[in-house]
Design a protein around this motif. Structure first.
Motif, PDB file in Angstrom:
ATOM      1  N   SER A  65      49.835  37.962  39.175  1.00 33.88           N
ATOM      2  CA  SER A  65      49.572  36.677  39.844  1.00 33.88           C
ATOM      3  C   SER A  65      49.423  35.559  38.818  1.00 33.88           C
ATOM      4  O   SER A  65      49.835  34.420  39.058  1.00 33.88           O
ATOM      5  CB  SER A  65      48.301  36.768  40.688  1.00 33.88           C
ATOM      6  OG  SER A  65      48.453  37.763  41.676  1.00 33.88           O
ATOM      7  N   TRP A  66      48.849  35.897  37.654  1.00 37.56           N
ATOM      8  CA  TRP A  66      48.715  34.912  36.569  1.00 37.56           C
ATOM      9  C   TRP A  66      50.104  34.504  36.062  1.00 37.56           C
ATOM     10  O   TRP A  66      50.378  33.325  35.871  1.00 37.56           O
ATOM     11  CB  TRP A  66      47.861  35.511  35.447  1.00 37.56           C
ATOM     12  CG  TRP A  66      47.860  34.737  34.166  1.00 37.56           C
ATOM     13  CD1 TRP A  66      47.326  33.492  33.959  1.00 37.56           C
ATOM     14  CD2 TRP A  66      48.406  35.145  32.905  1.00 37.56           C
ATOM     15  NE1 TRP A  66      47.509  33.112  32.644  1.00 37.56           N
ATOM     16  CE2 TRP A  66      48.168  34.106  31.975  1.00 37.56           C
ATOM     17  CE3 TRP A  66      49.071  36.301  32.466  1.00 37.56           C
ATOM     18  CZ2 TRP A  66      48.581  34.182  30.644  1.00 37.56           C
ATOM     19  CZ3 TRP A  66      49.469  36.368  31.139  1.00 37.56           C
ATOM     20  CH2 TRP A  66      49.230  35.325  30.242  1.00 37.56           C
ATOM     21  N   THR A 109      46.589  31.036  45.092  1.00 39.69           N
ATOM     22  CA  THR A 109      45.628  31.711  45.967  1.00 39.69           C
ATOM     23  C   THR A 109      45.863  33.211  45.961  1.00 39.69           C
ATOM     24  O   THR A 109      47.010  33.666  45.980  1.00 39.69           O
ATOM     25  CB  THR A 109      45.790  31.197  47.425  1.00 39.69           C
ATOM     26  OG1 THR A 109      45.683  29.777  47.406  1.00 39.69           O
ATOM     27  CG2 THR A 109      44.734  31.760  48.344  1.00 39.69           C
ATOM     28  N   MET A 110      44.774  33.962  45.976  1.00 44.75           N
ATOM     29  CA  MET A 110      44.848  35.421  45.988  1.00 44.75           C
ATOM     30  C   MET A 110      45.645  35.921  47.195  1.00 44.75           C
ATOM     31  O   MET A 110      45.502  35.389  48.297  1.00 44.75           O
ATOM     32  CB  MET A 110      43.407  35.967  46.067  1.00 44.75           C
ATOM     33  CG  MET A 110      43.276  37.422  45.717  1.00 44.75           C
ATOM     34  SD  MET A 110      41.613  38.025  46.111  1.00 44.75           S
ATOM     35  CE  MET A 110      40.658  37.431  44.749  1.00 44.75           C
ATOM     36  N   PHE A 123      42.066  31.650  34.759  1.00 45.14           N
ATOM     37  CA  PHE A 123      42.938  31.570  35.934  1.00 45.14           C
ATOM     38  C   PHE A 123      42.260  32.212  37.148  1.00 45.14           C
ATOM     39  O   PHE A 123      42.340  31.717  38.279  1.00 45.14           O
ATOM     40  CB  PHE A 123      44.255  32.293  35.622  1.00 45.14           C
ATOM     41  CG  PHE A 123      45.070  32.661  36.835  1.00 45.14           C
ATOM     42  CD1 PHE A 123      45.898  31.732  37.459  1.00 45.14           C
ATOM     43  CD2 PHE A 123      45.011  33.953  37.368  1.00 45.14           C
ATOM     44  CE1 PHE A 123      46.644  32.075  38.586  1.00 45.14           C
ATOM     45  CE2 PHE A 123      45.758  34.298  38.488  1.00 45.14           C
ATOM     46  CZ  PHE A 123      46.574  33.353  39.098  1.00 45.14           C
ATOM     47  N   ALA A 124      41.565  33.326  36.917  1.00 41.91           N
ATOM     48  CA  ALA A 124      41.007  34.126  38.014  1.00 41.91           C
ATOM     49  C   ALA A 124      40.019  33.346  38.871  1.00 41.91           C
ATOM     50  O   ALA A 124      39.895  33.586  40.072  1.00 41.91           O
ATOM     51  CB  ALA A 124      40.333  35.389  37.462  1.00 41.91           C
ATOM     52  N   LEU A 178      37.615  42.389  35.659  1.00 38.38           N
ATOM     53  CA  LEU A 178      38.033  41.862  34.362  1.00 38.38           C
ATOM     54  C   LEU A 178      37.383  42.605  33.195  1.00 38.38           C
ATOM     55  O   LEU A 178      38.017  42.859  32.178  1.00 38.38           O
ATOM     56  CB  LEU A 178      37.695  40.368  34.271  1.00 38.38           C
ATOM     57  CG  LEU A 178      38.623  39.452  35.079  1.00 38.38           C
ATOM     58  CD1 LEU A 178      37.931  38.139  35.420  1.00 38.38           C
ATOM     59  CD2 LEU A 178      39.914  39.180  34.291  1.00 38.38           C
ATOM     60  N   PHE A 179      36.103  42.935  33.355  1.00 36.05           N
ATOM     61  CA  PHE A 179      35.404  43.540  32.215  1.00 36.05           C
ATOM     62  C   PHE A 179      35.531  45.067  32.180  1.00 36.05           C
ATOM     63  O   PHE A 179      35.098  45.700  31.231  1.00 36.05           O
ATOM     64  CB  PHE A 179      33.935  43.096  32.172  1.00 36.05           C
ATOM     65  CG  PHE A 179      33.780  41.664  31.728  1.00 36.05           C
ATOM     66  CD1 PHE A 179      34.287  41.237  30.509  1.00 36.05           C
ATOM     67  CD2 PHE A 179      33.143  40.736  32.545  1.00 36.05           C
ATOM     68  CE1 PHE A 179      34.162  39.916  30.099  1.00 36.05           C
ATOM     69  CE2 PHE A 179      33.013  39.409  32.142  1.00 36.05           C
ATOM     70  CZ  PHE A 179      33.522  39.008  30.914  1.00 36.05           C
ATOM     71  N   ALA A 180      36.137  45.641  33.219  1.00 30.88           N
ATOM     72  CA  ALA A 180      36.348  47.101  33.206  1.00 30.88           C
ATOM     73  C   ALA A 180      37.165  47.478  31.977  1.00 30.88           C
ATOM     74  O   ALA A 180      36.910  48.481  31.316  1.00 30.88           O
ATOM     75  CB  ALA A 180      37.065  47.539  34.473  1.00 30.88           C
TER      76      ALA A 180
END
Length: 250
Positions: free
Chosen positions: A98-99, A105-106, A152-153, A177-179
């Motif tokens: 998506s980025w 929009t999601m 972006f998220a 994101l941090f996973a």
């Protein structure tokens, strides 16, 4: 739009018909070769990055996922895309894709976002996109790309017309994101927000958290209380210290 004479327009049409390239690429190649059709083919095929995608294939792919009665890919099409890629919709790779598409929009893609995004990734079929998934997923590990994807998220996950991010959405995004980045304090941060904050997340908090994660070590040994951290991050540090989550040497 350029005003082209008929001869030039015919060349653009021929070029597109033969190469399957977009009008933009056709113009670029023809201009680069002073409008000689033969020369423009040599130019086109010597540029590996622009001959990768076939615009007709991209249009067909778009049509496969778009809504029947709207010029847009919505939730249903996105979930079909995930099925075809054999990925879970919650997979971080969908955020990376998506980025690349610069999606506003999601779970939604406009025709332009979808087609330009696949062109920038350099694929024009589901098979090719599937082959790219490991390298797309690995972009999260690149610091500069991670920062861009992270920023972006925030807008991507927001509800339309909203300035901030609902807390549950923000927590879901942070965990996603941090996973990959293995920030040891992620669980404490999410718990702290639920217990102490329980409000929507502003863009300022969102950006500042990344700075905090990047610059402050997990034991907080280099945390400066006089630093210009937002109030919420100061509170988080207090919460960690009070709850014995970190041992800080005063």
């Amino acid at each position: 739009q350029h005003k082209l004479g008929r001869g030039s327009r015919d060349k653009v049409q021929q070029f597109m018909a033969i190469t399957g390239a977009s009008e933009k690429v056709a113009l670029q190649a023809l201009k680069a070769s002073d409008w000689h059709l033969e020369g423009s083919f040599d130019y086109f095929y010597s540029q590996p990055q622009i001959s990768v995608t076939n615009s007709r294939h991209l249009e067909d792919l778009y049509s496969r996922y778009k809504e029947r009665d709207a010029d847009m890919i919505m939730v249903e099409g996105t979930s079909q895309l995930c099925n075809d890629l054999l990925v879970d919709p919650q997979d971080v790779v969908m955020l990376v894709i998506s980025w690349h598409m610069k999606a506003a929009t999601m779970c939604e893609f406009t025709r332009q976002e979808f087609i330009d995004g696949l062109q920038s990734i350099g694929v024009d079929s589901i098979e090719k996109l599937r082959e790219k998934l490991p390298s797309l997923r690995a972009e999260i590990k690149d610091d500069n790309k991670f920062r861009e994807i992270y920023n972006f998220a925030f807008a991507w996950a927001r509800e339309k017309g909203q300035k901030s991010l609902p807390l549950e959405t923000a927590i879901g995004m942070w965990r996603l994101l941090f996973a990959e980045r293995h920030w040891p304090l992620i669980d404490h941060w999410c718990q702290f927000l639920q217990v102490r904050h329980n409000k929507a997340i502003s863009r300022d908090t969102w950006s500042q958290l990344l700075e905090f994660v990047k610059t402050i070590d997990p034991q907080l040994s280099n945390y400066d209380e006089e630093g210009a951290w937002p109030y919420l991050i100061d509170e988080f540090v207090e919460y960690l210290t009070e709850n014995g989550c970190v041992q800080r040497n005063k």
